[in-house]
Scaffold this active site. Structure first.
Site, PDB file in Angstrom:
ATOM      1  CE  LYS A 111      -3.963  -1.994   1.925  1.00  0.00           C
ATOM      2  NZ  LYS A 111      -4.952  -2.141   3.209  1.00  0.00           N
ATOM      3  CE  LYS A 191      -8.116 -10.841  -2.807  1.00  0.00           C
ATOM      4  NZ  LYS A 191      -7.533 -10.427  -1.807  1.00  0.00           N
ATOM      5  CE  LYS A 194     -16.466  -0.092  -7.048  1.00  0.00           C
ATOM      6  NZ  LYS A 194     -17.104   0.312  -5.985  1.00  0.00           N
TER       7      LYS A 194
END
Ligand code: SF4
Length: 325
Positions: A111, A191, A194
């Site tokens: 992240k 994976k 969205k």
């Protein structure tokens, strides 16, 4: 009855990856466990987000949870920030969490790389808040995917350190690994997500679903219609295992291996079954949306029930570690 806790990010409308990878399993867990399911908005704000969208997306995710079969009569469904005890316990746990362990978390590194101009302290201590989420309800079981195993291991370590420092209090949570096969996105690469645009929203209309499946990646070795394929390496076959009955699955497996069926037919059969499955969820969603204030009412009641348990834990922890009052 053992307690289960799990959370989901308020990313708006639920998509197939959320549903197959987590929520479908949560629905089944309600029959065996005392379940707490939470929309984790405090986790969401550690990443870049749209201020005006957050509240709407939180309600949308909660609506989809109920529409998918999470039953607020049997499970406690609530929004994380409605129960302030989550952050209160997080602070206490911060004091027994090794700094170095947090820096080693793969998700923190990933992240941080994605939002290099916003590497905030919340992102760093995200796994501590996750630990607080779980143990606030003394949950002994946590349904996790492979990408969350490292965080759960750290949660267990934090519990051990707390118990060692202050005496046994919290149970060590265990992973409840699901037997769900790994589900890739429609690109067959990563994976389902969205943000990668490789998934299908549960509320998507029929035609866009058919179009998306029509272009989805299949067995890369099956180039021409007459080439036999291997369903075991095809993500579309994996999706069939969720939505098709045994007879249809046998049709896919043998038809693919012998080239009796083409990918077009296979995808079309999957689209029919997926759309029929989603129709039930869409109808429940529409029913909920036709009752203004219903979801808010469910979440308020869930927060009330969650707070009752959480407050008792915090009161005991405060006493345990010697805080005044
Ligand atoms: Fe995949 Fe079905 Fe094509 Fe076989 S026939 S490669 S299972 S889409």
């Amino acid at each position: 009855m053992e307690t289960v806790f799990s959370g989901i990010q308020p990313s708006g409308e639920m998509h197939l990856g959320n549903y197959l990878g987590a929520v479908r399993n949560w629905v089944a867990l309600q029959d065996q466990y005392r379940c707490f399911f939470c929309v984790v908005d405090y986790h969401a704000i550690t990443q870049d987000y749209e201020r005006d969208a957050l509240s709407r997306q939180t309600l949308e995710m909660a609506t989809d949870l109920i529409a998918c079969g999470i039953d607020p009569e049997r499970s406690v469904v609530f929004v994380q920030s409605s129960v302030a005890e989550h952050t209160e316990l997080c602070w206490i746990l911060d004091t027994v969490t090794p700094f170095g362990e947090l820096g080693r978390m793969t998700q923190f590194k990933d992240k941080s790389a994605k939002q290099a101009d916003n590497i905030n302290a919340g992102l760093f201590s995200y796994p501590v808040l996750q630990t607080a989420d779980i143990i606030l309800y003394k949950a002994s079981l946590v349904p996790v995917g492979a990408d969350q195993v490292q965080h759960l291991e750290l949660a267990r370590e934090i519990v051990r350190r707390f118990n060692k420092r202050w005496g046994d209090y919290f149970p060590e949570p265990q992973a409840l690994l699901s037997s769900t096969p790994r589900i890739l996105g429609l690109d067959g690469q990563a994976k389902m997500s969205k943000s990668l645009g490789n998934t299908i929203a549960l509320g998507e209309a029929d035609e866009p679903i058919r179009k998306r499946l029509a272009t989805a990646a299949t067995d890369p070795q099956r180039v021409r219609r007459k080439d036999p394929g291997d369903p075991e390496v095809c993500n579309l076959h994996t999706l069939h295992t969720f939505f098709s009955d045994e007879e249809r699955l046998e049709w896919v497996r043998s038809g693919c291996r012998t080239a009796d069926i083409g990918c077009f037919e296979c995808k079309s059969a999957l689209a029919d079954n997926l759309i029929a499955h989603l129709q039930v969820i869409r109808e429940r969603r529409a029913e909920l949306q036709a009752q203004p204030g219903r979801i808010e009412e469910i979440l308020r009641e869930g927060a009330r029930k969650a707070r009752e348990v959480a407050r008792q834990t915090i009161d005991e922890v405060r006493d345990h570690i010697g805080l005044w009052g």
